[in-house]
Structure formats: C-alpha cells, structure tokens
Design an enzyme around this catalytic site. Sequence first.
Site, PDB file in Angstrom:
ATOM      1  N   ARG A 190       0.812  -1.219   0.000  1.00  0.00           N
ATOM      2  CA  ARG A 190       0.000   0.000   0.000  1.00  0.00           C
ATOM      3  C   ARG A 190       0.846   1.270   0.000  1.00  0.00           C
ATOM      4  NH1 ARG A 190      -5.075  -1.350   3.869  1.00  0.00           N
ATOM      5  NH2 ARG A 190      -5.857  -3.119   2.689  1.00  0.00           N
TER       6      ARG A 190
ATOM      7  N   ASP B 299     -16.963   8.161   7.191  1.00  0.00           N
ATOM      8  CA  ASP B 299     -15.729   7.382   7.068  1.00  0.00           C
ATOM      9  C   ASP B 299     -14.557   8.361   7.153  1.00  0.00           C
ATOM     10  OD1 ASP B 299     -15.274   4.270   5.930  1.00  0.00           O
ATOM     11  OD2 ASP B 299     -13.527   5.587   5.775  1.00  0.00           O
TER      12      ASP B 299
HETATM   13  C1  LIG Z   1     -13.708  -2.910   6.264  1.00  0.00           C
HETATM   14  S1  LIG Z   1     -14.519  -1.363   6.051  1.00  0.00           S
HETATM   15  C2  LIG Z   1     -16.139  -1.760   6.654  1.00  0.00           C
HETATM   16  C3  LIG Z   1     -17.230  -1.166   5.783  1.00  0.00           C
HETATM   17  C4  LIG Z   1     -18.664  -1.487   6.221  1.00  0.00           C
HETATM   18  N1  LIG Z   1     -18.920  -1.021   7.557  1.00  0.00           N
HETATM   19  C5  LIG Z   1     -18.915  -2.967   6.115  1.00  0.00           C
HETATM   20  O1  LIG Z   1     -18.925  -3.675   7.122  1.00  0.00           O
HETATM   21  O2  LIG Z   1     -19.125  -3.448   4.997  1.00  0.00           O
HETATM   22  C6  LIG Z   1     -13.824  -0.395   7.411  1.00  0.00           C
HETATM   23  C7  LIG Z   1     -13.959   1.116   7.196  1.00  0.00           C
HETATM   24  O3  LIG Z   1     -13.598   1.785   8.415  1.00  0.00           O
HETATM   25  C8  LIG Z   1     -12.941   2.989   8.067  1.00  0.00           C
HETATM   26  N2  LIG Z   1     -12.123   3.477   9.192  1.00  0.00           N
HETATM   27  C9  LIG Z   1     -10.968   2.960   9.673  1.00  0.00           C
HETATM   28  N3  LIG Z   1     -10.493   3.703  10.681  1.00  0.00           N
HETATM   29  C10 LIG Z   1     -11.385   4.715  10.857  1.00  0.00           C
HETATM   30  C11 LIG Z   1     -11.445   5.819  11.762  1.00  0.00           C
HETATM   31  N4  LIG Z   1     -10.505   6.038  12.684  1.00  0.00           N
HETATM   32  N5  LIG Z   1     -12.498   6.658  11.654  1.00  0.00           N
HETATM   33  C12 LIG Z   1     -13.459   6.447  10.720  1.00  0.00           C
HETATM   34  N6  LIG Z   1     -13.460   5.431   9.843  1.00  0.00           N
HETATM   35  C13 LIG Z   1     -12.418   4.575   9.912  1.00  0.00           C
HETATM   36  C14 LIG Z   1     -12.114   2.614   6.849  1.00  0.00           C
HETATM   37  O4  LIG Z   1     -11.761   3.735   6.072  1.00  0.00           O
HETATM   38  C15 LIG Z   1     -13.033   1.638   6.121  1.00  0.00           C
HETATM   39  O5  LIG Z   1     -13.736   2.244   5.069  1.00  0.00           O
END
Ligand SMILES: C[S@@+](CC[C@H](N)C(=O)[O-])C[C@H]1O[C@@H](n2cnc3c(N)ncnc32)[C@H](O)[C@@H]1O
Length: 283
Positions: free
Chosen positions: A48, A155
């Site tokens: 990445r 997000d």
């Molecule tokens: C694996 S995805 C999950 C998406 C959805 N909730 C699902 O279950 O299909 C995790 C998301 O959490 C977000 N994320 C990670 N750390 C974060 C933070 N500190 N604050 C807000 N969002 C965050 C990432 O950018 C990512 O888009």
Amino acid sequence: MPNAHAAVDYREKEFPMTSKDFERIADLAGRYTGIVLGEHKHDMVYGRIARRVRKLNLSSFTAYLDFLEANLQQELSNFINVITTNLTSFFRENHHFDFLYKTVLAEVKRKNHATKRVRIWSAGCSTGMEPYSIAMTLIKFGIPADWDVKILATDLDSDVLDKARTAVYSVNEVDGLAEGVVKNYFQRGGTGKEVRVKERVSQFVHFKRLNLLENWPMKGPFDFIFCRNVVIYFDKPTQKILFDRYAELLSVGGYLFIGHSENLHGISDRFENLGNTVYRKIR
Ligand SMILES: C[S@@+](CC[C@H](N)C(=O)[O-])C[C@H]1O[C@@H](n2cnc3c(N)ncnc32)[C@H](O)[C@@H]1O
C-alpha cells in the site's frame, strides 16, 4: 530463530523498507487512524505504501516517511487512504438487514410515532454500500413518506466517500443481489457496465468525513448505529472508548450492529447481546 518479519526480504522489492520504516508507519497509523498494524501486516503495508512512494517519485520508504512528516497537512489524507481497508458489499451480513426489517423498524415506527423522526448512523461506511442497503431496507419496510428520516454515513477515507457520493457501482458489485433488488433500487448507467443507486434510495443518505478517534459534532440520539468491521482494526482500549461513545449517542433501547468477528464481551456493559452481533443499549 527467524521471525515472521525476517521471512520477507525487502531487498528484493522495488523499494527498501526497513524495520524502522515499518515502526514509523505503524506509529503514524495508530496515532491518526487507531488502526493497529501488527508484524503480520508487513506485506500489506509494503504494497500500500509503495503506491505513494512510486506516485511521488521517491526512492525509499524512509524518503516517503520524511516527506510525510514534513508535509503532514498535504500528505496525511493520502497516507490514511492507502492504510485503511475498505472491503464492503451490499447487504453484507444479510441477517442484520433481516433483523432490521422484521424487528427494529416496526419498533422504531411505534416508538417515534409522535416525532416522525428516525436517525441512523453508518460509522465506517466505506464506499456507501452499507448505508444504501439500510436505505433500501427502509423503503422495503415502507417507512411513511412524511417521516423525517436521515442516515448519516461517515468514514475517515476521503476516496471511499467520493465514490459513495457518486452512488455509481460496477455491475459486478451488484452481481449477487436478487433481480428484484437491482430492479427496484438501481438504474443502469450509460456504458451498461455501471449502475447507479436510485434517487429514492440515496435521498436518505448523507456522507461526511469523520475520524472516529476525534470529536463528533452529532448530538444524536440515534435509533440505531451500524459500526461493522471497523473496530476489528483497533486495540481494546480504543474499542471501549468508542462503544461507550456509541452508547451515549443511542436512544434508550437503540440498537448497535457490529461486524461478524467483533464482540463487546469485556469491553462494554452498556448493551445487552441479542445474538448475531446485534446489541441493544440498556444503560
Ligand atoms: C472494512 S470497512 C467496513 C465497511 C462497512 N462497515 C462494512 O462492514 O461493509 C472499514 C472502514 O472503516 C474505516 N475506518 C478505519 N479507521 C477509521 C477511523 N478512525 N475513523 C473512521 N473510519 C475509519 C475505513 O476507512 C473503512 O472504510
């Protein structure tokens, strides 16, 4: 005895990445996103961050990290966007949407009869498939047209939010959905290779960039919160703080949906466990 770290020979890779580089990356990721990057994430991190090293025409990870630290305002969001894992899909963990349809929405409709107001939060919404799936479930349930319904979808990653706001997806991304769902809630895009979420669905969803580690401007109360497959990347103390903050913002009896490999056991006692990673606020 070689450790997992030593098993990867970065000298053969395009750019050198030292163990000191990895520590610096893990430290920055933890500080700005809450994401814990363990030793086993070396390869993932390499792939990445290499994208940014290449894009900026730099020759090593050390050079990239020096650049990042000297230009935080400019580069931090790019760093965050490559560090986050955004895997998602429409109606992922479909039992949650079943439960919403069969139990939660009828209850919310009864409870909020006087205010005619429903507030929902999809925290860590990635490219929007989760909040749009919630909106589709509201329509299927038949939420009355004169109700004030809002789904806040947040997000940290600005790239996924840009995609979410377009509401455009490739036909592959709706491949597994029932024909009726596609017909009811999507329209065909110009090239035939894309679909767009219909306005009657997207009208409910409001996207905002929000770091879950920072201050939240919302006052709540929310009727239910989805925070699925997000805290799995955080350490336990961060999870505890987060779940307490969700409890503060949920209405009494409000629901919290978490991811399939997450749980609140030993982390928060403010919810009762209803099974299938659904929780209800009790205090
Ligand atoms: C694996 S995805 C999950 C998406 C959805 N909730 C699902 O279950 O299909 C995790 C998301 O959490 C977000 N994320 C990670 N750390 C974060 C933070 N500190 N604050 C807000 N969002 C965050 C990432 O950018 C990512 O888009």
